[in-house]
Motif scaffolding. Structure first.
Motif, PDB file in Angstrom:
ATOM      1  N   ASP A 260       0.819  -1.229   0.000  1.00 60.43           N
ATOM      2  CA  ASP A 260       0.000   0.000   0.000  1.00 60.43           C
ATOM      3  C   ASP A 260       0.844   1.265   0.000  1.00 60.43           C
ATOM      4  N   HIS A 288      -3.608   4.440  -5.691  1.00 57.40           N
ATOM      5  CA  HIS A 288      -2.504   4.022  -4.809  1.00 57.40           C
ATOM      6  C   HIS A 288      -1.801   2.783  -5.370  1.00 57.40           C
ATOM      7  N   HIS A 312      -2.630  -5.751  -6.389  1.00 53.02           N
ATOM      8  CA  HIS A 312      -3.295  -6.388  -5.230  1.00 53.02           C
ATOM      9  C   HIS A 312      -4.797  -6.072  -5.148  1.00 53.02           C
ATOM     10  N   HIS A 313      -5.278  -5.134  -5.995  1.00 58.97           N
ATOM     11  CA  HIS A 313      -6.730  -4.900  -6.025  1.00 58.97           C
ATOM     12  C   HIS A 313      -7.386  -5.447  -7.289  1.00 58.97           C
TER      13      HIS A 313
END
Ligand SMILES: [Fe+2]
Length: 400
Positions: A260, A288, A312-313
């Motif tokens: 993140d 992000h 990661h999203h």
């Protein structure tokens, strides 16, 4: 210690034991050197023949009305390469002969009619005959015939030395070689240990630096404090069960810690907004992932670190962001972090809601398998939940 190094030390120890046994064998051998026995006839005058040799000529003789007196001056030669001791000469005297006088020796009569000549005890010389040397002695023999002494049995015990045996030199060479062998191994073990300490120290610096940095990220959002470290924990736990090797586990832990990192560019106001986000705010938050990828692009010593931040999203069904990748198009590290991230998010209080109860989390994960999440990764996460492998329980949570 490395297994092969252990084996080397065991071999070294076994060789030392064998060398010890070899020396013990030699000492026993030297201590119990057998006596030399040489049977010699008077006619045999070659002094170089046999290990021991007696030269016993008559040097003077008297003859008076059938009565003989002969003086023998004798030499006992030691032809061996060792000192000899405890020497004796047993010989048969002519009939009715008697020793009348003798020097340097003692003469004992035996029951079988022979006599034995030995060195006079405590005389202080002639006890030992050195190699290639001789001792002298003599006696006068009275007899009623001119018959001469014929046969000798000469005995002596060599003072053997350990250096007489080639095995001694072989053992010495083995001691030297084995000392070198063991020393090399000790040096390697010390070097390995120093390397390990150094590597471990470096590893701690890396992890602590990364954690410090994640604290920066997480500090922007008071509800996500410790989130990155917990995602690192769950990611590593999942990867362990997916047979990642040790180096890969370290890597994926670092990747998860910084997943993140792109939030550093997002306004605290949006991150901490208690209500629902509007579309624009949601789009800002979504950046992000790409921001993170941009920030990490030069971090080449941790493979796939950019993919962790960037993807990661992404969702398994292709409905995620930033690229809408689906299934195995999404790098595995990102799929694992995706599940760990979602689990920790549901398991923590957020500015807009409370943490979910565990049953609800399990239900969400199960429903999300194949949609939001990689079903294989969800399976492993559910195992962790089932076994209560949670951050904060157990001793291996904190890598520092
Ligand atoms: Fe994220």
């Amino acid at each position: 210690m490395h297994k092969s190094r252990k084996t080397a030390f065991i071999i070294g120890a076994i060789i030392f034991v064998l060398i010890g046994a070899g020396f013990l064998f030699l000492f026993i051998r030297v201590k119990n050197t057998p006596e030399i026995t040489v049977i010699q006839t008077a006619a045999d005058t070659n002094v170089n023949k046999g290990d021991l040799h007696v030269d016993m000529p008559i040097v003077k003789g008297w003859n008076d009305s059938g009565f003989h007196a002969n003086q023998y001056d004798a030499k006992l030669y030691n032809n061996t390469f060792n000192n000899v001791k405890d020497w004796s000469i047993t010989l048969k005297l002519p009939n009715n002969a008697k020793v009348n006088d003798s020097w340097n020796i003692s003469i004992y009569e035996n029951d079988d009619g022979t006599v034995t000549i030995i060195n006079t005890p405590n005389q202080g010389f002639n006890d030992i005959i050195e190699p290639k040397e001789f001792i002298t002695f003599g006696f006068i023999l009275f007899s009623n015939s001119d018959e001469e002494i014929t046969d000798f049995v000469v005995k002596a015990t060599p003072e053997a030395k350990i250096t007489d045996y080639p095995l001694y030199y072989i053992l010495l060479a083995m001691v030297f070689i084995n000392i070198v062998f063991v020393s090399i191994n000790i040096a390697v073990v010390i070097k390995d240990h120093q390397y390990k300490v150094r590597t471990e120290h470096d590893r701690k610096i890396i992890i602590q630096s990364m954690k410090t940095f994640t604290n920066f990220i997480d500090a922007k959002d008071k509800y996500t404090r410790g989130h990155s470290i917990r995602v690192g924990f769950y990611t590593k736990k999942i990867a362990e069960r997916m047979d990642f090797d040790e180096d890969e586990l370290d890597n994926i832990y670092y990747i998860a810690l910084l997943h993140d990192v792109g939030k550093i560019n997002i306004s605290d106001v949006i991150l901490n907004k208690p209500g629902k986000l509007d579309d624009e705010e949601r789009d800002i938050i979504k950046t992000h992932t790409t921001n993170g990828a941009q920030i990490l692009k030069d971090f080449s010593s941790v493979p796939h670190i950019v993919e962790g931040a960037r993807y990661h999203h992404e969702r398994y069904d292709g409905k995620g962001y930033p690229e809408g990748l689906s299934g195995e198009q999404i790098p595995l590290v990102a799929r694992i972090i995706g599940v760990a991230d979602a689990f920790d998010a549901m398991n923590s209080d957020r500015c807009y809601r409370k943490a979910y109860p565990m049953e609800k989390i399990v239900k969400e994960l199960k429903e999300g398998a194949g949609k939001q999440f990689d079903p294989e990764v969800v399976k492993v996460m559910l195992e962790l939940i089932e076994e209560k492998v949670f951050y904060g329980i157990g001793s291996d949570d904190n890598e520092e």
